[in-house]
Design an enzyme around this catalytic site. Structure first.
Site, PDB file in Angstrom:
ATOM      1  CG  ASP A   1     -43.939  28.783 -35.059  1.00 45.62           C
ATOM      2  OD1 ASP A   1     -43.452  28.171 -35.907  1.00 45.62           O
ATOM      3  OD2 ASP A   1     -43.446  29.302 -33.842  1.00 45.62           O
TER       4      ASP A   1
ATOM      5  CE  LYS B   1     -49.450  25.542 -45.669  1.00 42.87           C
ATOM      6  NZ  LYS B   1     -48.287  25.317 -46.216  1.00 42.87           N
TER       7      LYS B   1
ATOM      8  CG  MET C   1     -49.896  26.466 -25.558  1.00 44.31           C
ATOM      9  SD  MET C   1     -48.611  25.475 -25.808  1.00 44.31           S
ATOM     10  CE  MET C   1     -47.460  26.081 -24.440  1.00 44.31           C
TER      11      MET C   1
HETATM   12  N1  SAH Z   1     -43.681  32.393 -27.264  1.00 45.88           N
HETATM   13  C1  SAH Z   1     -44.732  32.662 -27.195  1.00 45.88           C
HETATM   14  C2  SAH Z   1     -45.830  31.568 -26.688  1.00 45.88           C
HETATM   15  C3  SAH Z   1     -46.047  30.309 -27.331  1.00 45.88           C
HETATM   16  S1  SAH Z   1     -47.085  29.320 -26.923  1.00 45.88           S
HETATM   17  C4  SAH Z   1     -44.953  33.929 -26.406  1.00 45.88           C
HETATM   18  O1  SAH Z   1     -44.046  34.154 -25.775  1.00 45.88           O
HETATM   19  O2  SAH Z   1     -46.107  34.391 -26.297  1.00 45.88           O
HETATM   20  C5  SAH Z   1     -48.714  29.545 -27.488  1.00 45.88           C
HETATM   21  C6  SAH Z   1     -49.358  30.168 -26.363  1.00 45.88           C
HETATM   22  O3  SAH Z   1     -49.295  31.473 -26.384  1.00 45.88           O
HETATM   23  C7  SAH Z   1     -50.932  30.227 -26.841  1.00 45.88           C
HETATM   24  O4  SAH Z   1     -51.627  28.968 -26.567  1.00 45.88           O
HETATM   25  C8  SAH Z   1     -51.492  31.206 -25.811  1.00 45.88           C
HETATM   26  O5  SAH Z   1     -51.654  30.741 -24.445  1.00 45.88           O
HETATM   27  C9  SAH Z   1     -50.291  32.274 -25.953  1.00 45.88           C
HETATM   28  N2  SAH Z   1     -50.541  33.019 -26.842  1.00 45.88           N
HETATM   29  C10 SAH Z   1     -49.950  33.456 -28.027  1.00 45.88           C
HETATM   30  N3  SAH Z   1     -50.261  34.647 -28.335  1.00 45.88           N
HETATM   31  C11 SAH Z   1     -51.173  35.244 -27.824  1.00 45.88           C
HETATM   32  C12 SAH Z   1     -52.126  36.228 -27.833  1.00 45.88           C
HETATM   33  N4  SAH Z   1     -52.175  37.049 -28.992  1.00 45.88           N
HETATM   34  N5  SAH Z   1     -53.371  36.389 -26.991  1.00 45.88           N
HETATM   35  C13 SAH Z   1     -53.327  35.561 -25.949  1.00 45.88           C
HETATM   36  N6  SAH Z   1     -52.431  34.469 -25.742  1.00 45.88           N
HETATM   37  C14 SAH Z   1     -51.664  34.192 -26.615  1.00 45.88           C
END
Ligand code: SAH
Length: 464
Positions: free
Chosen positions: A248, A270, A383
């Site tokens: 992703d 992408k 998100m």
């Molecule tokens: N499966 C992922 C979440 C995917 S949804 C998990 O468990 O973290 C994508 C959202 O995750 C982003 O919009 C943001 O809100 C959050 N996110 C993912 N990586 C992040 C990071 N390094 N710092 C802050 N928020 C993050």
């Protein structure tokens, strides 16, 4: 990289050393491990050199090096322990076409000899371009400890078995066989005795020949929030073994680096994939590669089971009877809460925590706002940037305290991590004003622990 590392074929080639003292001895001990023809020029050779000459290990010419002595030589070492003599001899050797090394004179040398970990035929060469010999020695010591001394024997027996292994089809089948040998059957046999290795290898080939072709498999791997050190060991291993990695947008480049060089890397994050076609395309890619027998890593950010559309992908491959498993990862909320020094739950404050998404496929996501608006609630909102105003409005409408702390952590665990401290009253404006471009996690009901923030503000010396 000023010096390019290569392994030189030495069999039958001439290597010439000028000098007969300690410097020459140190180089000769290394050179004698090769199959080169070694000639030493020294008026006063050390007894070891005389001994080596007597036993035919090298040729000794007991006079000083001179013109014509490096004709047809590949390498020349000036080890005279006398800089004028080094200069004189190196000039001659250079003119006669040999590559020259002057001991302890990096600047005038054409090549350098690395620190070597010798598990012949496995050889590790370590170089620091002269910058840090101490570091090279430390790395060497570390590798010496880590690489079992039996490794060379395993590799030698393995090398002789190469032709026999061609009975297995090229690619994964053969690779699996060798992996099984070097990391499992080989070391096991070696622990009993060297004589056990060959029979073990024969038996192993039999087993692998009888194995039906391995079927495709999908590992749904949580890649964590971005810091490669927050990957699990299982995630690393899966990456190391994958034929295909489908990843992703939020997966960091440092993590992709960990995949095998031969692995097919497919970026499905992408822009340009519409949201609905994207998921179908991803499903189709999973099915297509798995049916070809590939070991696939489906790499998702954070934990694959949290807002990862995992179930849709599982359903797609289940329909074809393709095997799969899940490797958990560190979710963004865990990384973000760690960065502000807080707990997601706390005795006497909140006995539950909600993981919410600000919006889903259909738009802003609805939740039990009335329950969330009660005092001391904690939620991690994924998100949540675009939906900040919506979330704020709903909570205020349901009577939440305007002063409720809200903390937004952008790029949690990454070098460009940022923390924004705000309240329910102003969160939407503050988030807009901060113009965050990275992924951000919003905590409702949590402020950074004062001590944790104070600590990050201090110069490094003072925190120690
Ligand atoms: N499966 C992922 C979440 C995917 S949804 C998990 O468990 O973290 C994508 C959202 O995750 C982003 O919009 C943001 O809100 C959050 N996110 C993912 N990586 C992040 C990071 N390094 N710092 C802050 N928020 C993050």
């Amino acid at each position: 990289m000023d010096h390019f590392p290569i392994f030189l074929a030495t069999e039958g080639r001439r290597i010439v050393v000028s000098g007969g003292g300690d410097a020459a001895l140190a180089k000769l001990r290394l050179l004698l491990k090769t199959t080169a023809r070694i000639t030493v020029f020294a008026a006063n050779p050390a007894p070891e050199i005389v001994q080596w000459a007597a036993t035919g290990k090298l040729t000794l010419t007991p006079r000083r090096f001179d013109h014509g002595d490096t004709i047809c030589a590949a390498l020349f070492y000036a080890a005279n322990e006398d800089s004028a003599e080094d200069k004189r001899t190196a000039a001659i050797a250079r003119a006669e076409g040999a590559l020259i090394n002057i001991v302890d004179n990096l600047g005038d040398s054409q090549f350098i000899t690395p620190a070597i970990v010798d598990r012949d035929p496995v050889t590790v060469a370590i170089g620091t371009e002269g910058a840090a010999p101490v570091l090279a020695r430390a790395i060497k010591a570390d590798l010496e400890e880590r690489l079992p001394t039996g490794l060379g024997t395993l590799a030698r027996i393995g090398k002789a078995f190469r032709n026999a292994s061609y009975a297995l089809p090229f690619g994964r089948a053969r690779r699996d066989f060798w992996r099984d040998y070097y990391f499992n059957a080989g070391p096991k046999a070696m622990r009993e005795s060297e004589q056990q290795v060959q029979p073990a290898l024969d038996a192993l080939l039999e087993t692998h020949l009888n194995k039906t072709a391995r079927s495709g498999h999908v590992a749904f791997v949580g890649g964590g929030p971005g810091d490669p050190e927050l990957l699990t060991l299982k995630a690393r291993r899966a990456l190391d073994e994958a034929d295909v990695v489908i990843y992703d947008r939020l997966i960091s480049p440092e993590i992709l680096e960990l995949a095998r060089r031969e692995a097919v890397m497919i970026d499905v994050g992408k822009e340009g994939f519409g949201p609905s076609t994207s998921q179908e395309t991803i499903n189709a890619l999973l099915v297509e590669h798995a049916r070809e027998g590939a070991q696939i890593v489906r790499l998702k950010s954070g934990d694959a089971t949290i807002f990862g559309r995992l179930d849709e992908e599982i359903d797609a491959i289940d329909a074809y009877g393709i095997g799969w498993h899940i490797v958990p990862g560190i979710t963004a909320a865990s990384a973000a809460v760690a960065s502000i020094g807080q707990s997601l739950t706390r005795r006497g404050r909140n006995a539950s925590v909600r993981l919410l998404t600000g919006h889903d496929m259909k738009g802003f996501a609805d939740h039990d706002w009335a329950a969330l608006a009660k005092p001391d609630q904690v939620a991690a909102i994924y998100m949540g940037k675009k939906s900040a105003r919506f979330v704020q409005g709903r909570l205020l409408m349901h009577g939440a305290d305007r002063a409720t702390p809200v903390t937004v952590v952008e790029n949690a665990s990454r070098p460009d991590q940022r923390v924004l401290e705000t309240t329910l009253a102003t969160m939407a404006d503050d988030i807009t004003a901060a113009s965050m471009s990275g992924p951000a996690l919003t905590f409702y009901g949590l402020a950074p622990r004062a001590a944790a923030l104070a600590l990050t503000d201090l110069p490094i010396e003072e925190t120690a």
